[in-house]
Write a protein that holds these residues in place. Structure first.
Motif, PDB file in Angstrom:
ATOM      1  N   ALA A 192      12.892 -40.745  85.059  1.00  0.00           N
ATOM      2  CA  ALA A 192      11.709 -39.969  84.848  1.00  0.00           C
ATOM      3  C   ALA A 192      10.566 -40.756  85.405  1.00  0.00           C
ATOM      4  O   ALA A 192      10.683 -41.726  85.757  1.00  0.00           O
ATOM      5  CB  ALA A 192      11.416 -39.971  83.323  1.00  0.00           C
ATOM      6  N   GLY A 193       9.561 -39.996  85.658  1.00  0.00           N
ATOM      7  CA  GLY A 193       8.311 -40.604  86.093  1.00  0.00           C
ATOM      8  C   GLY A 193       7.879 -40.458  87.603  1.00  0.00           C
ATOM      9  O   GLY A 193       6.931 -41.032  88.041  1.00  0.00           O
ATOM     10  N   GLY A 194       9.139 -40.122  88.364  1.00  0.00           N
ATOM     11  CA  GLY A 194       8.979 -39.763  89.719  1.00  0.00           C
ATOM     12  C   GLY A 194       8.348 -38.596  90.101  1.00  0.00           C
ATOM     13  O   GLY A 194       7.623 -37.837  89.415  1.00  0.00           O
ATOM     14  N   GLY A 195       8.346 -38.105  91.618  1.00  0.00           N
ATOM     15  CA  GLY A 195       7.700 -36.872  91.926  1.00  0.00           C
ATOM     16  C   GLY A 195       8.908 -35.783  91.381  1.00  0.00           C
ATOM     17  O   GLY A 195       9.624 -35.730  90.875  1.00  0.00           O
ATOM     18  N   THR A 196       7.958 -34.348  91.979  1.00  0.00           N
ATOM     19  CA  THR A 196       8.909 -33.125  91.681  1.00  0.00           C
ATOM     20  C   THR A 196       9.487 -33.009  93.096  1.00  0.00           C
ATOM     21  O   THR A 196       9.059 -33.232  93.975  1.00  0.00           O
ATOM     22  CB  THR A 196       8.078 -32.119  91.149  1.00  0.00           C
ATOM     23  OG1 THR A 196       6.830 -32.050  92.295  1.00  0.00           O
ATOM     24  CG2 THR A 196       7.343 -32.300  89.866  1.00  0.00           C
ATOM     25  N   GLY A 197      10.502 -32.018  92.800  1.00  0.00           N
ATOM     26  CA  GLY A 197      11.131 -31.374  94.068  1.00  0.00           C
ATOM     27  C   GLY A 197      12.608 -32.266  94.330  1.00  0.00           C
ATOM     28  O   GLY A 197      12.916 -33.033  93.310  1.00  0.00           O
ATOM     29  N   THR A 198      13.147 -31.919  95.462  1.00  0.00           N
ATOM     30  CA  THR A 198      14.358 -32.533  95.788  1.00  0.00           C
ATOM     31  C   THR A 198      14.467 -33.268  97.009  1.00  0.00           C
ATOM     32  O   THR A 198      13.516 -33.172  97.787  1.00  0.00           O
ATOM     33  CB  THR A 198      15.278 -31.443  95.863  1.00  0.00           C
ATOM     34  OG1 THR A 198      14.807 -30.324  97.115  1.00  0.00           O
ATOM     35  CG2 THR A 198      15.443 -30.700  94.781  1.00  0.00           C
ATOM     36  N   PRO A 199      15.293 -34.408  97.283  1.00  0.00           N
ATOM     37  CA  PRO A 199      16.434 -34.490  96.212  1.00  0.00           C
ATOM     38  C   PRO A 199      16.025 -35.331  95.229  1.00  0.00           C
ATOM     39  O   PRO A 199      14.870 -36.089  95.140  1.00  0.00           O
ATOM     40  CB  PRO A 199      17.480 -35.410  97.308  1.00  0.00           C
ATOM     41  CG  PRO A 199      16.490 -35.907  98.211  1.00  0.00           C
ATOM     42  CD  PRO A 199      15.261 -35.299  98.466  1.00  0.00           C
ATOM     43  N   ILE A 200      16.789 -35.218  94.077  1.00  0.00           N
ATOM     44  CA  ILE A 200      16.510 -36.320  93.022  1.00  0.00           C
ATOM     45  C   ILE A 200      17.112 -37.654  93.114  1.00  0.00           C
ATOM     46  O   ILE A 200      18.057 -37.899  93.465  1.00  0.00           O
ATOM     47  CB  ILE A 200      17.162 -35.642  91.579  1.00  0.00           C
ATOM     48  CG1 ILE A 200      16.881 -34.338  91.351  1.00  0.00           C
ATOM     49  CG2 ILE A 200      17.115 -36.599  90.408  1.00  0.00           C
ATOM     50  CD1 ILE A 200      15.342 -34.081  90.981  1.00  0.00           C
ATOM     51  N   GLY A 201      16.103 -38.445  92.618  1.00  0.00           N
ATOM     52  CA  GLY A 201      16.313 -40.029  92.922  1.00  0.00           C
ATOM     53  C   GLY A 201      17.403 -40.516  92.036  1.00  0.00           C
ATOM     54  O   GLY A 201      17.923 -39.981  91.023  1.00  0.00           O
ATOM     55  N   ALA A 202      17.936 -41.601  92.622  1.00  0.00           N
ATOM     56  CA  ALA A 202      19.080 -42.494  91.734  1.00  0.00           C
ATOM     57  C   ALA A 202      18.456 -42.938  90.430  1.00  0.00           C
ATOM     58  O   ALA A 202      17.221 -43.424  90.360  1.00  0.00           O
ATOM     59  CB  ALA A 202      19.755 -43.433  92.325  1.00  0.00           C
TER      60      ALA A 202
END
Length: 813
Positions: free
Chosen positions: A670-680
């Motif tokens: 949680a807390g990151g940006g929107t969009g892809t790819p999803i981070g580890a």
């Protein structure tokens, strides 16, 4: 009505039916531990029956055992009952679960119901906060496991805790107790009862507890998380005949400690940009340093005032009338609750949030009427229950001079200007009117000499009217005070300061009604295998009432509240249970087994959602797809002689979200940006999912393994010319690892732990003097871990008590 004892008081399971109050005879001085073996006969169904014949999974602890083991509130009761879980960061933020079910983990919300019912002298307590009082003159506590509702009171899906206080006596009697211990612990209890005439008796009781806090606040030079409690209770019994009696009761309870601090536990990495995580944010305040990064140093530096004033009380009238072949019972009650908190919800010594306080007042009215019929082959209970509750919360949230640097994106001019978020104030007006009515019935049909069939049914109507009104004001860039609105048409909507404030909190108002009928029921089969072995099987189709979100909901792009998520659907529960109750060794040993399987559809759970186009992540309650809890329980008690008693209880619980695809993500996702790819997980500056699929994961708060055990040994002795017994007792309990977050996180699992308590003393029929030590090996462990607001990676902790020791003197006459 009364218990009848053969030999001693057992730890065997006790039926808690909604009949007249059962009064217990005092146990002999040499056998004060009621977790030994023997028979208990109860007349709760208007006939004497061995508790072992009653097909219900329930644990009982008597008043003598509660006093001996230092159990003076529900939190301490969990050390004796493995299937009971209690989590509390303050009285209002309290959750009581049985077999891991009962209340959503992580959010306090006035608009939903508890899954565990709490009853004191047959009066239902709707808010758990109003039941966190110290026990006053308690006779016994019964914990029923599994859905309840076809026999009495409010419908509950997980179980019920029935607390019975001592009834007025027509014989003059009394007791007094004083305890002293470390941390300045002082506790006093006193009770006196006797006749006021041939038909009237009275009982008056008082209990007070005071203890220094176990955490030191270096910012205020105070010991916090203290105890400062007083409870008063009075009961008047009018008994003009053997067939009719009325008990009038009243109580007042006040808790006013310096409380409640959750302290620094650890820091974990989230997906936020690195300059918005805890270490970088703290570095923006030169000279600031947390007083200790080891939570078990028990230090904090919270800078906002702390208070947890919790006042509650009420009055009731219990009428019991033997009418024809049965008993008519009426329970009329009024209760109130007044909660006045002061919190530090940034969990640091920085002035980020200077106030996050939600004072709450409640009035509650209940009326229950039951008739219990007793026949040779058939007996039944039919009844009705009515409940009305009014809750009014007038809260405030206020940010301080550190809020801009902590809450806004670093590098922007706004984050470097303390004035932008300083003194942003939200005034909250939250209201709930809650009405519930129900009719219920339970039939016991003795088909033959060994088989009894017991169907039950309940029809329930619930109506809730909720209102949430939060008015947020802040300083605009021109220096004027403005409403912080989500409405794009508002005059200050495009002001840069107001826009920044709106990203933290914005005004929101909505009203939401809810009403529904529900039909539920159960069927129980009981079979007497032999005189000392009884088997039972139960199926229950139950529900937990739907509700309304009263902590705010996400906003739509046009600024309006997303009212489609304001309503919480009812939980639908399917519960299966089988059990075996047995006695052997000439009834000096009791062994009871239970296996259960519970599935809940539309499980009420905490979620976090960012509605498309909305600017704020908002936590609220919603319905998960399905959860499952299943397990095995065992209770063993033995008393080979009057000198020795021992007990052991254990529970294995398998639990999981069978389907929950839109759960709140743990902090590492949680807390990151929107969009892809999803981070580890835990990689900063990456994209985060809007929500997480936690299907197959653990439910929060449940250990796979839990157990309690102990015993007592006594020998006859004469001390200072008084004949009695010298005794030594020991109690232990264990919990395996469990998750302390709504969605399981890398950072909030709590490791398993065991706690060991000892006592040694001398008692006669009139005096009991003993010393005690609790958490004897000074085990450091967390009661809960929580992700703090903003997802900076800071994890806060609620600590359990360290080792405590002291002595107690009890007098009886």
């Amino acid at each position: 009505m009364r218990w009848q004892f053969r030999n001693t008081v057992p730890a065997a399971l006790l039926m808690a039916l909604p009949m007249p109050v059962i009064a217990a005879e005092a146990a002999p001085a040499v056998a004060a531990d009621d977790q030994g073996a023997g028979d208990i006969l109860v007349t709760a169904r208007r006939r004497a029956e061995n508790v072992q014949d009653v097909p219900v999974a329930i644990s009982v602890v008597g008043g003598e055992t509660l006093a001996a083991k230092g159990v003076y509130n529900i939190n301490r009761l969990t050390q004796l009952q493995p299937s009971l879980q209690f989590f509390s960061t303050n009285p209002r933020n309290t959750f009581i679960n049985i077999r891991g079910l009962g209340a959503p983990f992580g959010l306090t919300n006035d608009g939903f119901e508890q899954g565990v019912g709490v009853y004191i002298d047959q009066v239902y307590y709707n808010r758990i906060a109003s039941a966190t009082l110290d026990f006053v003159d308690v006779e016994r506590i019964e914990t029923l496991r599994g859905p309840q509702g076809t026999l009495y009171g409010k419908n509950t899906t997980a179980g019920a805790i029935n607390i019975t206080t001592r009834a007025p006596s027509f014989d003059l009697e009394g007791n007094a107790e004083v305890s002293l211990g470390n941390y300045g612990f002082k506790q006093g209890k006193a009770s006196v009862s006797g006749p006021l005439g041939k038909t009237v008796a009275v009982r008056l009781s008082v209990a007070t507890t005071d203890r220094q806090g176990t955490i030191f606040n270096v910012a205020t030079s105070q010991h916090v998380n203290s105890q400062d409690n007083i409870g008063l209770r009075g009961a008047l019994l009018w008994k003009p005949s053997e067939d009719f009696k009325v008990t009038f009761s009243g109580d007042y309870n006040l808790q006013n400690p310096v409380c409640c601090a959750q302290i620094y536990a650890s820091v974990g990495t989230t997906q936020r940009p690195l300059n918005r995580q805890y270490a970088a944010l703290v570095a923006r305040f030169p000279g600031y340093k947390v007083p200790s990064t080891d939570p078990f140093d028990r230090l904090t530096d919270l800078d906002a005032p702390l208070a947890a004033r919790n006042e509650m009380g009420g009055a009731s009238a219990l009428v019991e009338w033997s009418l024809g072949p049965g008993t008519l019972t009426s329970v009329t009650a009024w209760r109130y609750w007044d909660w006045a908190p002061s919190n530090d919800r940034d969990f640091t010594g920085l002035p980020i949030y200077t106030k996050v306080n939600n004072p709450t007042k409640q009035d509650q009215y209940t009326q229950e009427v039951r008739y219990n019929y007793e026949g040779e082959r058939i007996n039944f209970v039919v009844g009705a229950f009515a409940f009305h509750q009014k809750i009014r919360t007038s809260g405030i949230q206020e940010t301080g001079t550190a809020a801009s640097a902590w809450l806004l994106a670093p590098g922007s001019a706004l984050s470097n200007n303390p004035a932008v978020l300083n003194n942003v104030v939200a005034i909250n007006d939250i209201r709930l009117d809650n009405t519930s009515v129900a009719a219920f019935g339970k039939l016991n049909w003795k088909v033959g000499d060994r088989l009894t069939v017991s169907p039950g049914v309940r029809i329930n109507y619930d109506k809730k009217d909720g209102r949430y009104d939060s008015v947020v004001t802040g300083t605009a860039s021109n220096g004027t005070r403005q409403i912080v609105s989500n409405d794009p048409a508002s005059a200050s909507y495009n002001d840069p300061w107001t826009a920044a404030q709106r990203g933290v909190q914005a005004s929101q108002t909505f009203e939401v009604p809810y009403s529904a009928w529900n039909l539920s029921g159960d069927i129980n089969l009981a079979y007497a295998v032999s005189d000392d072995v009884n088997a039972y099987a139960t199926y229950a189709r139950s529900f937990k009432t739907g509700g309304v979100n009263l902590n705010g909901v996400p906003s739509l792009p046009d600024g309006l509240p997303a009212l489609d998520v304001a309503i919480i659907k009812p939980e639908k529960v399917d519960h299966f249970e089988i059990g075996l109750k047995s006695q052997f060794w000439d009834r000096r040993a009791t062994l009871n087994l239970a296996g259960f399987w519970t599935e809940i559809k539309d499980f009420q759970a905490s979620v976090i959602s960012n509605i498309s186009g909305s600017n704020v992540l908002r936590g609220y309650l919603a319905n998960a797809g399905r959860v499952r809890v299943r397990g095995l329980e065992v209770d063993l008690s033995i008393r080979p002689s009057d000198r020795v008693s021992a007990y052991a209880s254990g529970a294995f619980t398998d639990h999981e979200f069978v389907r929950f695809v839109d759960a709140p993500c743990p902090p590492e996702l949680a807390g990151g940006g929107t969009g892809t790819p999803i981070g580890a997980p835990g990689v900063s500056g990456t994209n985060s999912p809007a929500n997480c699929d936690v299907s197959g994961q653990w439910l929060p708060g449940i250990s796979h393994w839990a157990a309690s055990w102990g015993g007592e040994y006594n020998i006859p002795a004469t001390v200072l010319g008084q004949a009695g017994a010298v005794y030594a007792g020991y109690d232990g309990n264990y919990r395996s690892k469990f998750s302390s977050n709504a969605s399981r996180s890398l950072y909030t699992d709590i490791d398993g732990y065991s706690v060991h308590n000892f006592r040694v003393g001398f008692r006669t029929d009139a005096v009991d003097v003993f010393g005690w030590v609790r958490n004897a090996f000074d085990r450091n462990y967390f009661e809960s871990l929580a992700v703090t607001p903003g997802n900076t990676g800071l994890i806060s902790a609620q600590l359990a008590d360290p080792r405590t020791w002291g002595g107690t003197i009890r007098l009886r006459f």
